[in-house]
Design a protein around this motif. Structure first.
Motif, PDB file in Angstrom:
ATOM      1  N   GLN A  13      37.867 -32.706  36.166  1.00  0.00           N
ATOM      2  CA  GLN A  13      39.295 -32.415  36.186  1.00  0.00           C
ATOM      3  C   GLN A  13      39.970 -33.215  37.286  1.00  0.00           C
ATOM      4  OE1 GLN A  13      40.249 -28.448  37.826  1.00  0.00           O
ATOM      5  NE2 GLN A  13      38.069 -28.235  38.188  1.00  0.00           N
ATOM      6  N   LEU A 509      50.228 -24.374  32.897  1.00  0.00           N
ATOM      7  CA  LEU A 509      49.309 -25.054  33.810  1.00  0.00           C
ATOM      8  C   LEU A 509      48.353 -24.069  34.456  1.00  0.00           C
ATOM      9  CD1 LEU A 509      51.747 -27.630  35.422  1.00  0.00           C
ATOM     10  CD2 LEU A 509      49.612 -28.194  34.230  1.00  0.00           C
ATOM     11  N   ASP A 513      44.212 -24.011  34.057  1.00  0.00           N
ATOM     12  CA  ASP A 513      43.201 -23.952  35.106  1.00  0.00           C
ATOM     13  C   ASP A 513      42.169 -22.859  34.813  1.00  0.00           C
ATOM     14  OD1 ASP A 513      44.283 -26.023  36.542  1.00  0.00           O
ATOM     15  OD2 ASP A 513      45.406 -24.748  37.922  1.00  0.00           O
ATOM     16  N   GLU A 547      46.631 -31.325  30.406  1.00  0.00           N
ATOM     17  CA  GLU A 547      47.168 -31.255  31.768  1.00  0.00           C
ATOM     18  C   GLU A 547      48.198 -32.352  32.003  1.00  0.00           C
ATOM     19  OE1 GLU A 547      45.868 -31.458  36.482  1.00  0.00           O
ATOM     20  OE2 GLU A 547      44.309 -31.458  34.952  1.00  0.00           O
TER      21      GLU A 547
END
Length: 618
Positions: A13, A509, A513, A547
């Motif tokens: 990520q 967002l 995560d 993302e």
């Protein structure tokens, strides 16, 4: 050599604590080479993606005397191009002789809300008449007028009838023609191959790594020239017009990781008419009802039997821009005038049944198989994620990405379509720009590119990727990749769909995560030929693209084209800029870039103010 310890599969990520990795995490310890088996394939040019764009690049290379290798994730001829049904644009003037390429360019710029790359638009529109005649010469059976010209139909927001078509199977017919031409030229093709990483040091590409999806065998492709033509990322949304195993963002994630920039990922086109309704079943939910239905006179009604586009666009009606029609449908549904299944009605039963069967044979056949006769009754539709205007940042004259030896083309890239794509331009871009990219690569190829050596460093990078894939296969957790992909699609539909705002994007967002954290507990089949393994790799690509898209949508504080912010509902001229994202020190970095201006002839066409008048159809 020390024994390699077992490692949990993880998803790389971006972020402050993430380092430089962004997809499946690599074990950076020494690789046990004796345990790894893989094939090495060398080629002067590797084309990743076997749809129209990749095929047209390969044809140009072959006609220049080169021997490219084309690879695809599916069987030969089974590419997303076949789903582009309604037509392909070119200013031929078969029916409206006033039309020309400058008006086509002006329509494209207007539809894109002037975020398009004007040079890319002009290259596409200027070259398309020749590309259509070329396809005709190669055997594409375009529909004809009574006097033998290539027939053309209206598509949304086009000033004139310029969409050439083969019934409602235009993409399929074009791809068949391109494949036949490639076979005549003996272009090499390898099917059922999935690429998981490009060999790149951030400055130059030297090939790609992946696996054979039928055997599971690792594959190292060594090439100094790699062309990405692997499509877009619309399948990251819950309702979409793609198959679940394509358009997952592979190309964009691969390019970003290799060192290229991505452009305008916030712009996702939601096609107004996707299938919806229990009578069709889950398999058909979101599948495209081609714009040709509206182009041939189809009308939209709400449950109050109101032809509601009269309120939203009295001049262009159902053939206004796709973003306009999609938002109108969404509003009708939101305000309680939609069906129980969350749709509206599309009706073409007022046209002569024989005309409908002649012009829309695939649509008639599809719905008849589901118990619906579209010549007699309406069909239920709602917006569906369909096309991604954003993608890899390229120079359209060459396809260059800024990473030496890496090129991109087709829906993989951004630039031609701006903030919203003009219907019929996707197929146009594939062949117009595909030829140019192929020619450029042929021109820059050098003698030592023909059979490049494989260095130890390249083997080490490839073997680390194989090791990562090995650790992913057989991961014994509690959550499957299919479940996580479904959750990701629902997340994006709810937080980055047709209507967006800051709170929803930030919440998206945060949820992203949390979803990414769940990948540490993946449960994946140890069979690398399984769908479970394929979807686990897809998930890594989709998380990267998700993302990036969310962050870019949050950054753009205006509404323009397909990007509609309810908290910033107007176009802001200060935002007539492109957003470019790259990886800097392991984090996503977004910057603004000014947009160029069109050439004087196109500017003249813009000032003339050409516009479709829907009522010509009545």
């Amino acid at each position: 050599m020390t024994e390699r310890p077992s490692t949990e599969p993880k998803i790389r990520q971006f972020g402050a604590d993430a380092g430089t990795e962004n997809r499946i995490e690599h074990d950076e310890r020494a690789v046990d080479r004796e345990s790894l088996e893989y094939d090495v394939v060398t080629t002067p040019v590797l084309v990743i993606g076997a749809g129209a764009a990749g095929a047209r690049v390969a044809i140009e290379l072959a006609e220049s005397g080169l021997e490219p290798l084309v690879i695809g994730k599916r069987g030969h001829g089974d590419a997303h191009t076949t789903w582009a049904a309604g037509g392909v644009n070119a200013a031929l003037g078969s029916l409206d002789d006033e039309d020309d390429w400058t008006i086509h360019a002006a329509d494209t710029l207007n539809e894109g809300h002037h975020l398009n790359d004007p040079a890319a638009v002009e290259l596409t529109t200027k070259h398309m008449p020749d590309r259509i005649r070329e396809l005709e010469e190669w055997g594409t059976p375009f529909d004809r007028t009574d006097d033998g010209k290539i027939n053309q139909r209206y598509f949304g927001a086009q000033s004139y009838r310029r969409t050439c078509f083969v019934g409602d199977r235009t993409g399929e017919a074009m791809l068949e023609t391109l494949i036949e031409r490639a076979q005549e030229l003996e272009v090499s093709y390898r099917e059922n191959v999935m690429i998981t990483r490009l060999l790149s040091d951030g400055e130059r590409v030297s090939g790609a790594v992946g696996f054979d999806m039928e055997s599971g065998q690792g594959l190292l492709f060594r090439s100094n020239h790699v062309v990405l033509a692997a499509g877009g990322f619309s399948a990251v949304f819950d309702r979409h017009s793609s198959r679940d195993d394509e358009n997952n963002g592979d190309a964009q994630a691969l390019a970003l990781e290799a060192g290229a920039g991505l452009l305008d990922l916030e712009f996702v086109q939601f096609h107004p008419t996707g299938m919806v309704g229990e009578r069709y079943g889950e398999e058909w939910d979101g599948r495209l009802v081609t714009e040709a239905v509206r182009g041939e006179g189809g009308q939209l009604y709400n449950t109050d039997d109101e032809r509601f586009m009269e309120q939203y666009s009295p001049d262009q009606m159902e053939l206004d821009a796709r973003d306009v029609v999609a938002r109108a449908i969404a509003r009708e549904i939101e305000e309680g005038r939609g069906t129980e299944n969350g749709g509206v009605y599309l009706d073409i039963s007022h046209r002569d049944p024989n005309y409908v069967r002649d012009r829309l044979p695939r649509m008639v056949e599809r719905f008849e198989s589901l118990g619906v006769d579209i010549t007699e009754e309406p069909i239920e539709v709602a917006p569906t994620a369909h096309y991604t205007m954003g993608g890899v940042d390229v120079d359209f004259r060459t396809g260059e990405t800024g990473v030496d030896g890496l090129y991109a083309v087709g829906e993989t890239v951004a630039g031609v379509h701006g903030a919203n794509r003009l219907g019929g331009n996707s197929l146009a871009e594939t062949v117009a720009i595909g030829k140019l990219v192929g020619k450029h690569v042929a021109d820059v190829l050098e003698d030592d590119d023909t059979d490049p050596d494989v260095t130890d460093d390249q083997r080490v990078v490839a073997e680390r990727e194989f090791q990562a894939l090995e650790s992913l296969a057989g991961a014994d957790g509690d959550v499957g990749p299919t479940e996580l992909l479904a959750d990701l699609r629902e997340l994006l539909w709810n937080h980055a769909g047709i209507l967006r705002n800051e709170d929803e994007l930030r919440e998206g967002l945060a949820k992203l995560d949390a979803l990414r954290a769940r990948t540490a507990d993946l449960d994946v089949d140890d069979d690398r030929t399984s769908k479970s393994f394929e979807y686990a790799v897809d998930l890594s690509f989709s998380l990267t693209v998700a993302e990036t898209m969310l962050r870019m949508a949050l950054e753009r504080t205006e509404s323009r084209g397909a990007h509609h912010r309810t908290d910033y509902p107007e176009i802001d001229e200060e935002w007539r800029v492109n957003l470019v994202v790259s990886v800097e020190d392991g984090e996503l970095s977004i910057r603004r870039r000014g947009v160029g201006e069109p050439s004087p002839p196109v500017q003249d066409a813009l000032e003339e103010g050409y516009e479709l008048d829907y009522h010509h159809l009545e």
